[in-house]
Enzyme design. Structure first.
Site, PDB file in Angstrom:
ATOM      1  N   ASP A 122       0.851  -1.185   0.000  1.00  0.00           N
ATOM      2  CA  ASP A 122       0.000   0.000   0.000  1.00  0.00           C
ATOM      3  C   ASP A 122       0.888   1.237   0.000  1.00  0.00           C
ATOM      4  O   ASP A 122       2.003   1.206   0.525  1.00  0.00           O
ATOM      5  CB  ASP A 122      -0.912   0.005   1.234  1.00  0.00           C
ATOM      6  N   LYS A 152     -10.118   1.884 -16.636  1.00  0.00           N
ATOM      7  CA  LYS A 152     -10.600   0.534 -16.341  1.00  0.00           C
ATOM      8  C   LYS A 152     -10.838  -0.263 -17.627  1.00  0.00           C
ATOM      9  O   LYS A 152     -10.596  -1.471 -17.679  1.00  0.00           O
ATOM     10  CB  LYS A 152     -11.877   0.596 -15.502  1.00  0.00           C
ATOM     11  N   THR A 209     -17.150   0.439   0.418  1.00  0.00           N
ATOM     12  CA  THR A 209     -15.928   0.930   1.037  1.00  0.00           C
ATOM     13  C   THR A 209     -15.948   2.450   1.001  1.00  0.00           C
ATOM     14  O   THR A 209     -16.877   3.063   0.469  1.00  0.00           O
ATOM     15  CB  THR A 209     -14.672   0.445   0.287  1.00  0.00           C
ATOM     16  N   TYR A 225     -11.528   7.349 -14.804  1.00  0.00           N
ATOM     17  CA  TYR A 225     -11.825   6.043 -14.231  1.00  0.00           C
ATOM     18  C   TYR A 225     -12.323   5.076 -15.296  1.00  0.00           C
ATOM     19  O   TYR A 225     -11.823   3.949 -15.421  1.00  0.00           O
ATOM     20  CB  TYR A 225     -12.868   6.182 -13.124  1.00  0.00           C
ATOM     21  N   ASP A 243       4.858   3.402  -3.940  1.00  0.00           N
ATOM     22  CA  ASP A 243       4.060   4.003  -5.001  1.00  0.00           C
ATOM     23  C   ASP A 243       4.318   3.174  -6.252  1.00  0.00           C
ATOM     24  O   ASP A 243       5.338   3.337  -6.923  1.00  0.00           O
ATOM     25  CB  ASP A 243       4.457   5.460  -5.228  1.00  0.00           C
TER      26      ASP A 243
END
Length: 271
Positions: free
Chosen positions: A60, A183, A214, A179, A86
């Site tokens: 992470d 994707k 989430t 996005y 990163d």
């Protein structure tokens, strides 16, 4: 389209679903690297793969959450390490893979989970820097990591590469350009990798969930999203993790190049 759903499946807690098949040793002896694994869906993937016997690298960008998830796995009796990186930086991504292989003894399962949304804007409001950042995290980083992982995957008995994509990679909603485009490009990357490496036994697949419960889904979007899902709720992280665990297992040994929807039937109504 709003769909009213009756029956236990619509409301059954994900913990109850997973408890039906704990399979504690299904992934014993395997090593998994999961990006974005410090929180949210990535944390659920890490916890379940560890519970099923895999040694897990919790990767992470936020070191604190990576360490917290790794510690949680260790406290439950699993084996995990935490790495902060990163992964959009090619050198850091390559170093991350090398560290995992060195510290855990190889690499069998690579889960591309890290992701961002940023903003839900139309074309004229799309920020170039955000667009580029989304391409970096959703396309460049998986390419860097998979390329670096290849020597280790080739030595694995059951090599797997799993993308956590999105239903909007298949059916865009007309905004959120960074996005949606990233994707869709990620699905193209998945299929290209799958075709190139299936002959070597490296199985590459994707999971295409709808909105996951989430922090990536702002509160104001939860009810509108639920209205478009035939099962009447958002998917829980643990339910995506169950699909990840399946694709990582021997039971999925004949699945390659597929985008598996886990979205409560959203595509049935055209989202």
């Amino acid at each position: 389209m709003t769909v009213s759903t009756q029956g236990a499946l619509a409301t059954q807690a994900p913990e109850a679903v997973l408890a039906l098949a704990p399979d504690a040793n299904r992934l014993k002896g395997r090593v998994a690297l999961i990006t974005g694994a410090g929180r949210g869906a990535g944390r659920a993937h890490a916890r379940l793969l560890a519970a099923r016997g895999a040694a897990v690298a919790v990767v992470d960008i936020d070191e604190d959450v990576a360490r917290a998830t790794s510690a949680e796995i260790a406290e439950a009796g699993g084996r995990a390490i935490a790495l902060a990186a990163d992964i959009t930086d090619r050198a850091l991504a390559e170093r991350c893979v090398a560290q995992v292989a060195e510290q855990l003894g190889g690499l069998d399962i690579l889960v591309h989970n890290a992701g961002l949304i940023y903003s839900m804007t139309g074309l004229e409001q799309t920020d170039d820097a955000n667009f580029d950042r989304l391409l970096a995290i959703n396309v460049h980083a998986p390419l860097y990591l998979t390329r670096a992982a290849l020597p280790h995957l080739r030595q694995s008995r059951a090599p797997r590469v799993i993308f956590i994509n999105s239903q909007w990679g298949q059916v865009p909603d007309g905004h959120s350009y960074g996005y949606m485009v990233s994707k869709a490009a990620q699905l193209g990357l998945m299929k290209t990798l799958a075709k190139e490496f299936v002959g070597e036994g490296i199985l590459v697949n994707a999971i295409t969930p709808g909105a996951i419960l989430t922090r990536m889904v702002p509160d104001q979007y939860i009810e509108p999203e639920k209205a478009n899902i035939p099962l009447g709720r958002l998917v829980h992280p643990e339910e995506i993790a169950a699909a990840v665990a399946f694709l990582a297992s021997d039971e999925a040994a004949f699945i390659a190049g597929q985008a598996i929807p886990v979205n409560g039937g959203a595509l049935l109504v055209g989202i």
